[in-house]
Design a protein around this motif. Structure first.
Motif, PDB file in Angstrom:
ATOM      1  N   ALA A 228       0.905  -1.288   0.034  1.00  0.00           N
ATOM      2  CA  ALA A 228      -0.015   0.042  -0.107  1.00  0.00           C
ATOM      3  C   ALA A 228       0.855   1.276  -0.187  1.00  0.00           C
ATOM      4  CB  ALA A 228      -0.682   0.027   1.318  1.00  0.00           C
ATOM      5  N   ALA A 229       0.593   2.363  -0.703  1.00  0.00           N
ATOM      6  CA  ALA A 229       1.138   3.565  -0.649  1.00  0.00           C
ATOM      7  C   ALA A 229       1.665   4.059   0.584  1.00  0.00           C
ATOM      8  CB  ALA A 229       0.405   4.636  -1.611  1.00  0.00           C
ATOM      9  N   GLY A 230       0.722   4.055   1.580  1.00  0.00           N
ATOM     10  CA  GLY A 230       1.108   4.460   2.840  1.00  0.00           C
ATOM     11  C   GLY A 230       2.125   3.627   3.627  1.00  0.00           C
ATOM     12  N   ALA A 231       2.774   2.440   2.919  1.00  0.00           N
ATOM     13  CA  ALA A 231       3.545   1.674   3.928  1.00  0.00           C
ATOM     14  C   ALA A 231       4.595   1.451   3.189  1.00  0.00           C
ATOM     15  CB  ALA A 231       2.799   0.049   3.823  1.00  0.00           C
ATOM     16  N   ARG A 232       5.003   2.346   1.846  1.00  0.00           N
ATOM     17  CA  ARG A 232       6.046   2.063   1.022  1.00  0.00           C
ATOM     18  C   ARG A 232       7.248   2.653   1.658  1.00  0.00           C
ATOM     19  NH1 ARG A 232       2.642   3.182  -4.225  1.00  0.00           N
ATOM     20  NH2 ARG A 232       1.741   1.064  -4.265  1.00  0.00           N
ATOM     21  N   GLY A 233       8.499   2.259   1.659  1.00  0.00           N
ATOM     22  CA  GLY A 233       9.708   2.944   2.156  1.00  0.00           C
ATOM     23  C   GLY A 233       9.807   2.443   3.779  1.00  0.00           C
ATOM     24  N   THR A 234       9.075   1.367   4.074  1.00  0.00           N
ATOM     25  CA  THR A 234       9.412   1.332   5.820  1.00  0.00           C
ATOM     26  C   THR A 234      10.064  -0.196   5.713  1.00  0.00           C
ATOM     27  OG1 THR A 234       7.135  -0.067   5.621  1.00  0.00           O
ATOM     28  CG2 THR A 234       6.907   2.358   6.145  1.00  0.00           C
ATOM     29  N   GLY A 235      10.406  -0.661   4.620  1.00  0.00           N
ATOM     30  CA  GLY A 235      11.205  -2.141   4.941  1.00  0.00           C
ATOM     31  C   GLY A 235      10.263  -3.317   4.505  1.00  0.00           C
ATOM     32  N   LEU A 236       8.817  -2.991   4.558  1.00  0.00           N
ATOM     33  CA  LEU A 236       7.827  -3.962   4.594  1.00  0.00           C
ATOM     34  C   LEU A 236       8.120  -4.711   3.353  1.00  0.00           C
ATOM     35  CD1 LEU A 236       5.343  -5.447   5.510  1.00  0.00           C
ATOM     36  CD2 LEU A 236       4.015  -3.522   4.502  1.00  0.00           C
ATOM     37  N   GLY A 237       8.387  -4.431   2.091  1.00  0.00           N
ATOM     38  CA  GLY A 237       8.968  -5.140   0.837  1.00  0.00           C
ATOM     39  C   GLY A 237       9.795  -6.135   1.057  1.00  0.00           C
ATOM     40  N   ALA A 238      10.877  -5.423   1.753  1.00  0.00           N
ATOM     41  CA  ALA A 238      11.997  -6.454   2.133  1.00  0.00           C
ATOM     42  C   ALA A 238      11.600  -7.660   3.246  1.00  0.00           C
ATOM     43  CB  ALA A 238      13.228  -5.629   2.761  1.00  0.00           C
ATOM     44  N   ARG A 239      10.865  -7.385   4.056  1.00  0.00           N
ATOM     45  CA  ARG A 239      10.460  -8.284   5.032  1.00  0.00           C
ATOM     46  C   ARG A 239       9.292  -9.305   4.319  1.00  0.00           C
ATOM     47  NH1 ARG A 239       9.847  -3.973   8.070  1.00  0.00           N
ATOM     48  NH2 ARG A 239       7.672  -3.879   8.112  1.00  0.00           N
ATOM     49  N   LEU A 240       8.642  -9.013   3.438  1.00  0.00           N
ATOM     50  CA  LEU A 240       7.605  -9.707   2.723  1.00  0.00           C
ATOM     51  C   LEU A 240       8.439 -10.679   1.915  1.00  0.00           C
ATOM     52  CD1 LEU A 240       4.603 -10.394   2.665  1.00  0.00           C
ATOM     53  CD2 LEU A 240       4.507  -8.623   0.827  1.00  0.00           C
ATOM     54  N   LEU A 241       9.584  -9.969   1.278  1.00  0.00           N
ATOM     55  CA  LEU A 241      10.440 -10.879   0.212  1.00  0.00           C
ATOM     56  C   LEU A 241      11.136 -12.046   0.850  1.00  0.00           C
ATOM     57  CD1 LEU A 241      11.509 -11.375  -2.716  1.00  0.00           C
ATOM     58  CD2 LEU A 241      13.143  -9.405  -1.984  1.00  0.00           C
ATOM     59  N   SER A 242      11.561 -11.739   2.003  1.00  0.00           N
ATOM     60  CA  SER A 242      11.995 -12.690   2.981  1.00  0.00           C
ATOM     61  C   SER A 242      11.026 -13.971   3.328  1.00  0.00           C
ATOM     62  CB  SER A 242      12.685 -12.093   4.040  1.00  0.00           C
ATOM     63  OG  SER A 242      13.345 -13.199   4.933  1.00  0.00           O
ATOM     64  N   ALA A 243       9.947 -13.367   3.557  1.00  0.00           N
ATOM     65  CA  ALA A 243       8.761 -14.453   3.961  1.00  0.00           C
ATOM     66  C   ALA A 243       8.741 -15.407   2.929  1.00  0.00           C
ATOM     67  CB  ALA A 243       7.496 -13.865   4.409  1.00  0.00           C
ATOM     68  N   CYS A 244       8.498 -14.568   1.647  1.00  0.00           N
ATOM     69  CA  CYS A 244       8.412 -15.446   0.283  1.00  0.00           C
ATOM     70  C   CYS A 244       9.568 -16.319   0.223  1.00  0.00           C
ATOM     71  CB  CYS A 244       8.223 -14.430  -0.718  1.00  0.00           C
ATOM     72  SG  CYS A 244       6.856 -13.791  -0.834  1.00  0.00           S
ATOM     73  N   GLU A 245      10.729 -16.236   0.344  1.00  0.00           N
ATOM     74  CA  GLU A 245      11.790 -16.950   0.169  1.00  0.00           C
ATOM     75  C   GLU A 245      11.670 -18.036   1.195  1.00  0.00           C
ATOM     76  OE1 GLU A 245      15.141 -14.607   0.710  1.00  0.00           O
ATOM     77  OE2 GLU A 245      14.777 -13.523  -1.307  1.00  0.00           O
ATOM     78  N   ASP A 246      11.366 -17.974   2.515  1.00  0.00           N
ATOM     79  CA  ASP A 246      11.441 -18.917   3.360  1.00  0.00           C
ATOM     80  C   ASP A 246      10.003 -19.949   2.990  1.00  0.00           C
ATOM     81  OD1 ASP A 246      13.143 -17.838   4.947  1.00  0.00           O
ATOM     82  OD2 ASP A 246      11.688 -16.952   6.406  1.00  0.00           O
ATOM     83  N   ALA A 247       8.868 -19.389   2.360  1.00  0.00           N
ATOM     84  CA  ALA A 247       7.680 -20.106   2.036  1.00  0.00           C
ATOM     85  C   ALA A 247       8.342 -21.060   0.747  1.00  0.00           C
ATOM     86  CB  ALA A 247       6.601 -19.402   1.651  1.00  0.00           C
ATOM     87  N   ALA A 248       9.087 -20.480  -0.030  1.00  0.00           N
ATOM     88  CA  ALA A 248       9.488 -21.308  -1.273  1.00  0.00           C
ATOM     89  C   ALA A 248      10.381 -22.523  -0.939  1.00  0.00           C
ATOM     90  CB  ALA A 248      10.329 -20.240  -2.267  1.00  0.00           C
ATOM     91  N   ARG A 249      11.497 -22.184   0.342  1.00  0.00           N
ATOM     92  CA  ARG A 249      12.147 -23.190   0.858  1.00  0.00           C
ATOM     93  C   ARG A 249      11.354 -24.401   1.351  1.00  0.00           C
ATOM     94  NH1 ARG A 249      14.847 -18.556   2.697  1.00  0.00           N
ATOM     95  NH2 ARG A 249      16.897 -18.187   1.584  1.00  0.00           N
ATOM     96  N   GLN A 250      10.247 -23.913   2.104  1.00  0.00           N
ATOM     97  CA  GLN A 250       9.420 -25.013   2.630  1.00  0.00           C
ATOM     98  C   GLN A 250       8.707 -25.655   1.654  1.00  0.00           C
ATOM     99  OE1 GLN A 250       6.854 -22.875   4.987  1.00  0.00           O
ATOM    100  NE2 GLN A 250       8.472 -22.286   6.562  1.00  0.00           N
ATOM    101  N   HIS A 251       8.759 -25.334   0.339  1.00  0.00           N
ATOM    102  CA  HIS A 251       8.159 -25.978  -0.749  1.00  0.00           C
ATOM    103  C   HIS A 251       9.288 -26.805  -1.607  1.00  0.00           C
ATOM    104  CE1 HIS A 251       4.314 -24.050  -0.130  1.00  0.00           C
ATOM    105  NE2 HIS A 251       3.764 -25.112  -1.017  1.00  0.00           N
ATOM    106  N   SER A 252      10.472 -26.591  -1.075  1.00  0.00           N
ATOM    107  CA  SER A 252      11.684 -27.413  -1.558  1.00  0.00           C
ATOM    108  C   SER A 252      12.061 -26.841  -2.871  1.00  0.00           C
ATOM    109  CB  SER A 252      11.426 -28.989  -1.796  1.00  0.00           C
ATOM    110  OG  SER A 252      11.095 -29.512  -0.688  1.00  0.00           O
ATOM    111  N   ALA A 253      11.963 -25.542  -2.826  1.00  0.00           N
ATOM    112  CA  ALA A 253      12.361 -24.678  -4.139  1.00  0.00           C
ATOM    113  C   ALA A 253      13.855 -24.414  -3.915  1.00  0.00           C
ATOM    114  CB  ALA A 253      11.455 -23.409  -4.308  1.00  0.00           C
TER     115      ALA A 253
END
Length: 156
Positions: free
Chosen positions: A77-102
């Motif tokens: 969301a526009a109001g949440a940009r620049g807070t590091g949220l994208g990086a935290r979400l990206l890291s969570a995506c990487e963890d989820a991908a690892r859990q799927h043996s990617a």
């Protein structure tokens, strides 16, 4: 961010997900029907929830028989940009991908999206291909990849 968490998206999040992307260009957002399909399919949709509101989402795709996951979208969301949220979400995506043996996570990003490029490069992604006229509006993309699980060299 008190009370903030990243969690799997559910069908109950449908209205909030559609609303999150409402301000995006039409070619860069999912409609309600697509979100319904994504939430019921072979995806790893995640949301960031803060104060009971969804302010970011990500969609991962997993193809049966493939060890490469695809990050299909990250929306903040526009109001949440620049807070590091994208990086935290990206890291969570990487963890989820690892859990799927990617073994790796791939994505496509608009050539002109400099902030997204910085996010991905800082997280260790590298450009592996240039894709001309990739988007419906004719803009080019870069395909980027990060290796999540190093290949075994056979040593024990």
């Amino acid at each position: 961010m008190t009370g903030a968490l990243i969690r799997p998206a559910t069908r109950a999040d449908l209205d909030a997900l559609v609303a999150l992307e409402a301000g995006f260009a039409e070619e860069d957002r999912f409609d309600r029907r697509t979100w319904r399909r994504l939430l019921g399919g072979r995806t790893g949709a995640l949301v960031h929830e803060s104060g009971g509101q969804i302010d970011a989402s990500a969609v991962l795709l997993f193809r049966q028989g493939s060890d490469i996951a695809r990050l299909y979208s990250i929306a903040v969301a526009a109001g949440a940009r620049g807070t590091g949220l994208g990086a935290r979400l990206l890291s969570a995506c990487e963890d989820a991908a690892r859990q799927h043996s990617a073994r790796a996570l791939r994505l496509e990003v608009r050539v002109t999206n400099k902030s997204a490029h910085r996010l991905y490069e800082t997280a260790g992604y590298r450009v592996i291909a240039a894709l001309e006229s990739y988007y419906p509006d004719g803009e080019a993309a870069h395909r980027m990849e990060k290796v999540l699980i190093a290949p075994s060299d056979g040593a024990t």
